[in-house]
Write a protein that holds these residues in place. Structure first.
Motif, PDB file in Angstrom:
ATOM      1  N   LEU B  29       1.321  -0.580  -0.243  1.00 57.01           N
ATOM      2  CA  LEU B  29      -0.150   0.460   0.216  1.00 57.01           C
ATOM      3  C   LEU B  29       0.730   1.125  -0.085  1.00 57.01           C
ATOM      4  O   LEU B  29       0.393   2.362  -0.895  1.00 57.01           O
ATOM      5  CB  LEU B  29      -1.074  -0.273   0.807  1.00 57.01           C
ATOM      6  N   ASP B  31       4.046   1.484  -1.001  1.00 63.27           N
ATOM      7  CA  ASP B  31       4.384   1.393  -2.185  1.00 63.27           C
ATOM      8  C   ASP B  31       3.684   2.805  -3.136  1.00 63.27           C
ATOM      9  O   ASP B  31       4.080   3.459  -4.169  1.00 63.27           O
ATOM     10  CB  ASP B  31       4.825   0.108  -3.157  1.00 63.27           C
ATOM     11  N   ASN B  38       5.686   7.378  -8.761  1.00 57.93           N
ATOM     12  CA  ASN B  38       3.697   7.471  -9.650  1.00 57.93           C
ATOM     13  C   ASN B  38       4.421   8.645 -10.363  1.00 57.93           C
ATOM     14  O   ASN B  38       2.807   9.062 -10.152  1.00 57.93           O
ATOM     15  CB  ASN B  38       3.604   7.141  -8.956  1.00 57.93           C
ATOM     16  N   MET B  40       3.095  11.715 -12.318  1.00 57.79           N
ATOM     17  CA  MET B  40       1.984  11.747 -13.732  1.00 57.79           C
ATOM     18  C   MET B  40       2.609  12.906 -14.704  1.00 57.79           C
ATOM     19  O   MET B  40       2.539  13.575 -14.684  1.00 57.79           O
ATOM     20  CB  MET B  40       1.053  10.976 -13.583  1.00 57.79           C
ATOM     21  N   HIS B  42      -0.680  15.398 -17.322  1.00 61.34           N
ATOM     22  CA  HIS B  42      -1.840  15.454 -17.269  1.00 61.34           C
ATOM     23  C   HIS B  42      -0.901  16.446 -18.400  1.00 61.34           C
ATOM     24  O   HIS B  42      -0.995  17.098 -18.324  1.00 61.34           O
ATOM     25  CB  HIS B  42      -2.207  16.327 -16.216  1.00 61.34           C
ATOM     26  N   GLU B  48      -9.164  16.851 -25.057  1.00 54.68           N
ATOM     27  CA  GLU B  48      -9.377  15.553 -24.598  1.00 54.68           C
ATOM     28  C   GLU B  48      -8.027  16.147 -23.049  1.00 54.68           C
ATOM     29  O   GLU B  48      -7.238  16.559 -23.045  1.00 54.68           O
ATOM     30  CB  GLU B  48      -8.693  14.899 -25.366  1.00 54.68           C
ATOM     31  N   ASN B  49      -8.345  14.993 -22.163  1.00 54.61           N
ATOM     32  CA  ASN B  49      -7.081  15.381 -21.553  1.00 54.61           C
ATOM     33  C   ASN B  49      -6.458  13.743 -21.432  1.00 54.61           C
ATOM     34  O   ASN B  49      -6.951  12.944 -21.465  1.00 54.61           O
ATOM     35  CB  ASN B  49      -7.708  14.974 -19.876  1.00 54.61           C
ATOM     36  N   LEU B  50      -5.484  14.012 -21.241  1.00 51.57           N
ATOM     37  CA  LEU B  50      -3.986  12.544 -21.377  1.00 51.57           C
ATOM     38  C   LEU B  50      -3.809  11.866 -19.780  1.00 51.57           C
ATOM     39  O   LEU B  50      -2.952  13.370 -19.013  1.00 51.57           O
ATOM     40  CB  LEU B  50      -3.903  12.588 -21.793  1.00 51.57           C
ATOM     41  N   VAL B  51      -3.730  10.862 -19.667  1.00 51.49           N
ATOM     42  CA  VAL B  51      -2.724  10.720 -18.175  1.00 51.49           C
ATOM     43  C   VAL B  51      -1.582  10.141 -18.942  1.00 51.49           C
ATOM     44  O   VAL B  51      -1.649   8.432 -19.198  1.00 51.49           O
ATOM     45  CB  VAL B  51      -3.395  10.474 -17.245  1.00 51.49           C
ATOM     46  N   TYR B  52       0.158  10.444 -18.789  1.00 52.27           N
ATOM     47  CA  TYR B  52       0.644   9.117 -18.271  1.00 52.27           C
ATOM     48  C   TYR B  52       1.540   9.167 -17.490  1.00 52.27           C
ATOM     49  O   TYR B  52       1.999  10.366 -16.607  1.00 52.27           O
ATOM     50  CB  TYR B  52       1.793   9.523 -19.560  1.00 52.27           C
ATOM     51  N   PRO B  53       2.257   7.699 -17.319  1.00 56.23           N
ATOM     52  CA  PRO B  53       3.065   7.919 -15.981  1.00 56.23           C
ATOM     53  C   PRO B  53       4.526   8.675 -16.557  1.00 56.23           C
ATOM     54  O   PRO B  53       5.051   8.100 -17.994  1.00 56.23           O
ATOM     55  CB  PRO B  53       3.129   6.445 -16.162  1.00 56.23           C
TER      56      PRO B  53
END
Lengths: 356, 129
Positions: B29, B31, B38, B40, B42, B48-53
């Motif tokens: 948890l 971690d 982690n 990200m 944005h 549109e909205n995009l999310v990537y690591p």
């Protein structure tokens, strides 16, 4: 209790049959958490340890349990087998190691309860670690529900095996006599058909399809293969498990959402639900469902159930099932009756004393 | 030997197993919540909205108001590598910290980073009382 014993092959077959029988019972119980098992088929392993089986015998039994479980659930050629293998090896080593402390005196004396709990934790941890290879890092999120439930069920299983070992006459019977085979004729014998060339070709084709699942990363292709697999299974009158399959796909997809990427479809609070992650999860879920279906088909094509070394084991499985059902009827449907029924059934089949 | 054949070692093992279970669960948890890796990206465009690591290298092409912007995520940094705009200001500089922000205003593409690390750990430009 006898000292370290090396079991004969028919004794191994008998215990392996018991594992297989419990795997079947387990499969008939609905599952709510994917990848979670009650672990009923570990009961014979625990009993074997309490009877002081030696290491090589125990390893053989572990292998029999692993294979018979995979044959019963149809996962021998699918990714699930790798999970079971990891679970069996890790829990087997832990359980055998701890079994050396069984029935000692003093602080570190153990009963099957402790062996069962430690084995379950080892098994579930190994399983979750290996699952990360297939599902990515977020598979460790499964650890909490799977290992948590595993601790609870392993306590119950440990108590049940303690009760069995101390009440049943099976352990002393096992140490003093070889199992008998009561020939009933009905069970295995004439069911062995050799695989025709066509079936072997079909098996190879299915194998190629299985490989292609991992190569072709298209949702449509995977969906198509899954539909094809299900259709063939239905056509040859095999059970398809639609609910189980859907639960698998949905849960893997949900798991995948925890590592978001791509277009944001909508947000729940801080949590973004993304198209990329959804597609990724669906792709893995469909792929897993495909390998499980194809695995069952391959086994059908190869006529795996009913060959060579499993034959004797299968005789015992049939007899155990029949006797268990019979004894349940005799003992009545009281909550305590399953224990008596299992006890009587096991002893009767072992003695070959089942002609009514 | 007590009732049900439960022995000392069983109790010790059960306590141990529960302890190991809790430690591993908390570890997982923790971690997940404070992995640090982690972070990200944005990307917000008019449509549109995009999310990537941030820790996975990839190239992203997005549609803006006047054309396609191409962004590259590499080595924990994100930058524009091509843009349809006139001034091409957005091509300068790459960002990697959660407090940073880049944008191509003519094309309506905005990029911000979010971090799972506490806000107190982040770099602050200046504090005024």
């Amino acid at each position: 209790m006898c000292s370290r014993i090396h079991p004969s092959s028919s004794q191994l077959a008998f215990l392996g049959a018991a594992c297989m029988f419990f795997s079947m019972v387990e499969l008939s119980i609905p599952r709510f958490v994917p990848f979670f098992r009650l672990g009923l088929s570990n009961l014979p392993l625990l009993v074997a340890l309490s009877m002081g089986m030696d290491f090589s015998g125990f390893l053989c039994l572990l292998g029999l349990k692993l294979i018979s479980q995979a044959v019963v659930s149809g996962t021998l050629f699918s990714y699930v087998f790798v999970l079971s293998l990891a679970a069996a090896v890790s829990s087997g080593l832990v359980m055998y190691g701890l079994s050396l402390l069984l029935n000692r005196k003093g602080l570190f004396s153990l009963s099957l309860l402790g062996v069962s709990v430690a084995g379950a934790l080892a098994s579930n941890t190994a399983q979750c670690l290996v699952a990360t290879l297939f599902l990515g890092r977020q598979a460790m999120l499964l650890f909490f529900p799977v290992a948590g439930l595993g601790l609870v069920t392993s306590v119950l299983l440990g108590l049940a095996s303690n009760a069995f070992v101390s009440n049943s006459e099976f352990p002393s019977l096992f140490c003093s006599a070889q199992p008998q085979v009561a020939v009933q004729g009905s069970v295995v014998n004439d069911k062995r058909r050799s695989s025709s060339l066509l079936k072997k070709a079909a098996a190879v084709l299915m194998g190629l399809m299985m490989v292609s699942i991992f190569m072709i990363d298209s949702l449509w292709y995977k969906g198509g293969v899954l539909a094809f697999t299900m259709a063939v299974l239905l056509a040859v009158r095999c059970k398809v498990h639609p609910v189980r399959t859907i639960v698998l796909i949905v849960s893997v997809s949900l798991l995948s959402l925890f590592s978001p990427y791509g277009r944001v479809l909508f947000s729940i609070g801080q949590f973004d639900v993304t198209l990329g992650a959804l597609e990724h999860g669906l792709s893995i879920g469909l792929g897993l469902a495909c390998t499980m279906g194809l695995s069952r088909l391959i086994m059908l094509c190869l006529d795996l159930a009913g060959k060579g070394m499993l034959a004797l084991l299968l005789v015992y499985v049939g007899q155990l099932g029949e006797q268990f059902a019979l004894q349940r009827k005799i003992a009545g449907w009281k909550p305590s009756s399953w224990k008596t029924a299992a006890d009587v059934a096991v002893v009767k089949v072992y003695r070959g004393d089942i002609v009514d | 030997m007590s009732r049900n054949g439960i022995r000392n070692g069983d109790i010790i093992l059960i306590v141990l197993a529960v302890a190991i279970f809790i430690v591993i669960s908390l570890g997982i948890l923790g971690d997940g919540l404070h992995g640090g890796k982690n972070d990200m990206v944005h990307i917000s465009t008019p449509s549109e909205n995009l999310v990537y690591p941030l820790n996975e290298d990839r190239t992203v092409t997005v549609d803006g108001t006047i054309g396609k912007s191409v962004l590259s995520i590499q080595d924990g940094k994100i930058r524009f590598i091509s843009s349809p705009c006139n001034n091409q200001t957005c091509l300068h500089g790459a960002v990697s910290n959660a407090s940073d922000f880049i944008a191509c205003l003519p094309n309506g593409v905005m990029v911000s980073l979010s971090s799972s690390v506490d806000a107190s750990d982040q770099e602050v430009d200046e504090i005024v009382f």
